[in-house]
Motif scaffolding. Structure first.
Motif, mmCIF file in Angstrom:
data_model
loop_
_atom_site.group_PDB
_atom_site.id
_atom_site.type_symbol
_atom_site.label_atom_id
_atom_site.label_comp_id
_atom_site.label_asym_id
_atom_site.label_seq_id
_atom_site.Cartn_x
_atom_site.Cartn_y
_atom_site.Cartn_z
ATOM 1 N N VAL A 1 -19.334 2.976 13.796
ATOM 2 C CA VAL A 1 -18.264 1.840 14.282
ATOM 3 C C VAL A 1 -18.147 1.078 15.729
ATOM 4 N N LEU A 2 -17.927 2.369 16.734
ATOM 5 C CA LEU A 2 -17.791 1.582 18.016
ATOM 6 C C LEU A 2 -19.389 0.969 18.134
ATOM 7 N N PRO B 1 -16.111 -11.037 13.989
ATOM 8 C CA PRO B 1 -16.227 -10.894 12.990
ATOM 9 C C PRO B 1 -17.273 -9.832 11.951
ATOM 10 N N ALA B 2 -18.831 -10.365 11.881
ATOM 11 C CA ALA B 2 -19.665 -9.530 11.375
ATOM 12 C C ALA B 2 -19.307 -7.765 11.524
ATOM 13 N N ALA B 3 -18.956 -7.929 13.159
ATOM 14 C CA ALA B 3 -18.305 -6.368 13.415
ATOM 15 C C ALA B 3 -17.102 -5.485 12.859
ATOM 16 N N ALA B 4 -17.012 -6.454 12.555
ATOM 17 C CA ALA B 4 -15.463 -5.460 12.027
ATOM 18 C C ALA B 4 -15.804 -5.269 10.145
ATOM 19 N N LEU B 5 -17.025 -6.943 9.907
ATOM 20 C CA LEU B 5 -16.814 -6.639 8.440
ATOM 21 C C LEU B 5 -18.332 -5.489 8.335
ATOM 22 N N LEU B 6 -18.736 -4.891 9.087
ATOM 23 C CA LEU B 6 -20.326 -3.874 9.559
ATOM 24 C C LEU B 6 -18.860 -3.194 8.710
ATOM 25 N N ALA B 7 -18.098 -2.913 9.804
ATOM 26 C CA ALA B 7 -16.825 -1.240 10.578
ATOM 27 C C ALA B 7 -16.207 -1.216 8.651
ATOM 28 N N PHE B 8 -16.329 -2.225 8.425
ATOM 29 C CA PHE B 8 -14.861 -2.257 6.789
ATOM 30 C C PHE B 8 -16.343 -1.468 6.258
ATOM 31 N N ALA B 9 -17.272 -1.962 6.086
ATOM 32 C CA ALA B 9 -17.874 -1.434 4.774
ATOM 33 C C ALA B 9 -18.875 0.075 5.330
ATOM 34 N N TRP C 1 -6.863 3.252 7.076
ATOM 35 C CA TRP C 1 -8.355 3.285 7.835
ATOM 36 C C TRP C 1 -9.718 2.824 8.004
ATOM 37 N N ARG C 2 -9.773 1.550 6.621
ATOM 38 C CA ARG C 2 -10.662 0.721 6.976
ATOM 39 C C ARG C 2 -10.136 -0.304 7.556
ATOM 40 N N LEU C 3 -9.079 -0.760 7.979
ATOM 41 C CA LEU C 3 -8.718 -2.353 8.391
ATOM 42 C C LEU C 3 -8.253 -2.014 9.399
ATOM 43 N N GLY C 4 -8.130 -0.014 10.941
ATOM 44 C CA GLY C 4 -7.667 -0.652 11.485
ATOM 45 C C GLY C 4 -9.140 0.556 12.326
ATOM 46 N N ALA C 5 -10.266 0.024 11.637
ATOM 47 C CA ALA C 5 -12.218 0.333 11.508
ATOM 48 C C ALA C 5 -12.626 -0.900 11.830
ATOM 49 N N ALA C 6 -11.889 -1.878 11.382
ATOM 50 C CA ALA C 6 -11.771 -3.050 11.388
ATOM 51 C C ALA C 6 -11.472 -4.079 12.775
ATOM 52 N N LEU C 7 -10.794 -3.783 12.693
ATOM 53 C CA LEU C 7 -9.522 -4.463 14.073
ATOM 54 C C LEU C 7 -10.200 -3.978 15.293
ATOM 55 N N LEU C 8 -10.407 -2.505 14.824
ATOM 56 C CA LEU C 8 -10.995 -1.723 15.947
ATOM 57 C C LEU C 8 -12.328 -2.619 16.996
ATOM 58 N N ALA C 9 -13.388 -2.649 15.384
ATOM 59 C CA ALA C 9 -14.697 -2.860 15.550
ATOM 60 C C ALA C 9 -14.654 -4.329 16.396
ATOM 61 N N ARG C 10 -14.307 -5.192 15.973
ATOM 62 C CA ARG C 10 -13.606 -6.831 16.209
ATOM 63 C C ARG C 10 -13.112 -6.626 18.152
ATOM 64 N N THR C 11 -12.687 -6.074 17.548
ATOM 65 C CA THR C 11 -11.861 -5.505 18.899
ATOM 66 C C THR C 11 -13.577 -5.169 19.772
ATOM 67 N N VAL C 12 -13.556 -4.055 19.951
ATOM 68 C CA VAL C 12 -14.882 -3.501 21.036
ATOM 69 C C VAL C 12 -16.450 -5.020 20.937
ATOM 70 N N ALA C 13 -16.450 -5.980 19.413
ATOM 71 C CA ALA C 13 -16.999 -6.494 19.861
ATOM 72 C C ALA C 13 -16.896 -7.729 20.776
ATOM 73 N N LEU C 14 -15.325 -7.827 20.125
ATOM 74 C CA LEU C 14 -15.385 -8.767 21.267
ATOM 75 C C LEU C 14 -15.374 -8.539 22.746
ATOM 76 N N ALA C 15 -14.848 -7.604 23.058
ATOM 77 C CA ALA C 15 -15.849 -7.072 24.345
ATOM 78 C C ALA C 15 -16.736 -7.428 24.775
ATOM 79 N N SER C 16 -16.730 -6.733 23.916
ATOM 80 C CA SER C 16 -18.576 -6.430 24.703
ATOM 81 C C SER C 16 -19.688 -7.432 24.857
ATOM 82 N N HIS C 17 -18.971 -8.698 23.535
ATOM 83 C CA HIS C 17 -19.669 -10.175 23.589
ATOM 84 C C HIS C 17 -19.119 -10.731 24.654
ATOM 85 N N GLY C 18 -17.529 -10.798 24.811
ATOM 86 C CA GLY C 18 -17.318 -11.053 26.437
ATOM 87 C C GLY C 18 -17.738 -10.599 27.572
ATOM 88 N N GLY C 19 -17.838 -9.068 27.711
ATOM 89 C CA GLY C 19 -18.993 -9.103 29.179
ATOM 90 C C GLY C 19 -19.887 -9.592 29.023
#
Length: 193
Positions: free
Chosen positions: A9-10, A84-92, A101-119
């Motif tokens: 996920v991460l 959002p794509a990262a969240a979908l990948l994590a959910f799957a 746990w699936r929703l938590g993984a999706a939220l975590l993935a979206r946050t990590v992807a947003l940080a990565s994208h922002g950086g």
């Protein structure tokens, strides 16, 4: 959620924040050529249509990333695609665990992807001010290499990918913070002049 799932996920979340099409294509190719066995819900990434679309869009991004003005527009649009794509990948990726746990993984993935994208977008904004194209091209190629490598690590060495993703996410947040403060200071100087 077990560590291997969290690593997948991460790792794929951070990679998706850099280049979601490279991430999807890498996972799909690894599955297609039996280098890895993705979770059941992600095996559709190896389908020829999905692979073809991911590779085509990766090629478009590969070119767009090398042209500074186009790169900025591309990154602005992808603020609404990569997380959002990262969240979908994590959910799957964690389809075998409970819905919370699936929703938590999706939220975590979206946050990590947003940080990565922002950086990425912040650093590219700074790098693209250089008049010569080689630094832009070099950073772009480095981002692609990091996205592919981190995706491979997430699929084959998830615990290592998890640790690396945590460090890279912290670094991305730090880059955004530093560049934000720098931009704020420059704006204050321009207003004072």
């Amino acid at each position: 959620m077990p560590n291997p799932s969290l690593g997948l996920v991460l790792g794929t979340a951070f990679a998706s924040g850099l280049n979601v099409y490279a991430t999807v294509a890498t996972l799909g190719l690894l599955q297609r050529f039996h280098a890895i066995a993705l979770p059941d819900a992600l095996q559709l990434l190896a389908h020829p249509v999905i692979l073809g679309m991911a590779i085509l869009l990766y090629l478009v991004e590969f070119v767009a990333d090398k042209i500074p003005a186009v790169d900025h527009a591309w990154d602005a649009i992808h603020t609404f695609i990569r997380p959002p794509a990262a969240a979908l990948l994590a959910f799957a990726a964690v389809a075998g665990v409970g819905e919370p746990w699936r929703l938590g993984a999706a939220l975590l993935a979206r946050t990590v992807a947003l940080a990565s994208h922002g950086g990425k977008a912040s650093a590219r904004f700074a790098v693209n001010t250089s008049p010569e194209p080689f630094s832009t091209w070099g950073v772009s190629l480095g981002e692609d290499a990091l996205a592919v490598t981190l995706t491979w690590l997430a699929a084959t060495h998830p615990v290592l990918a998890m640790g690396l993703s945590i460090v890279l996410t912290a670094a991305a947040i730090w880059v955004v913070w530093i560049l934000y403060r720098l931009a704020k200071r420059m704006a204050a100087r321009l207003r004072a002049a």
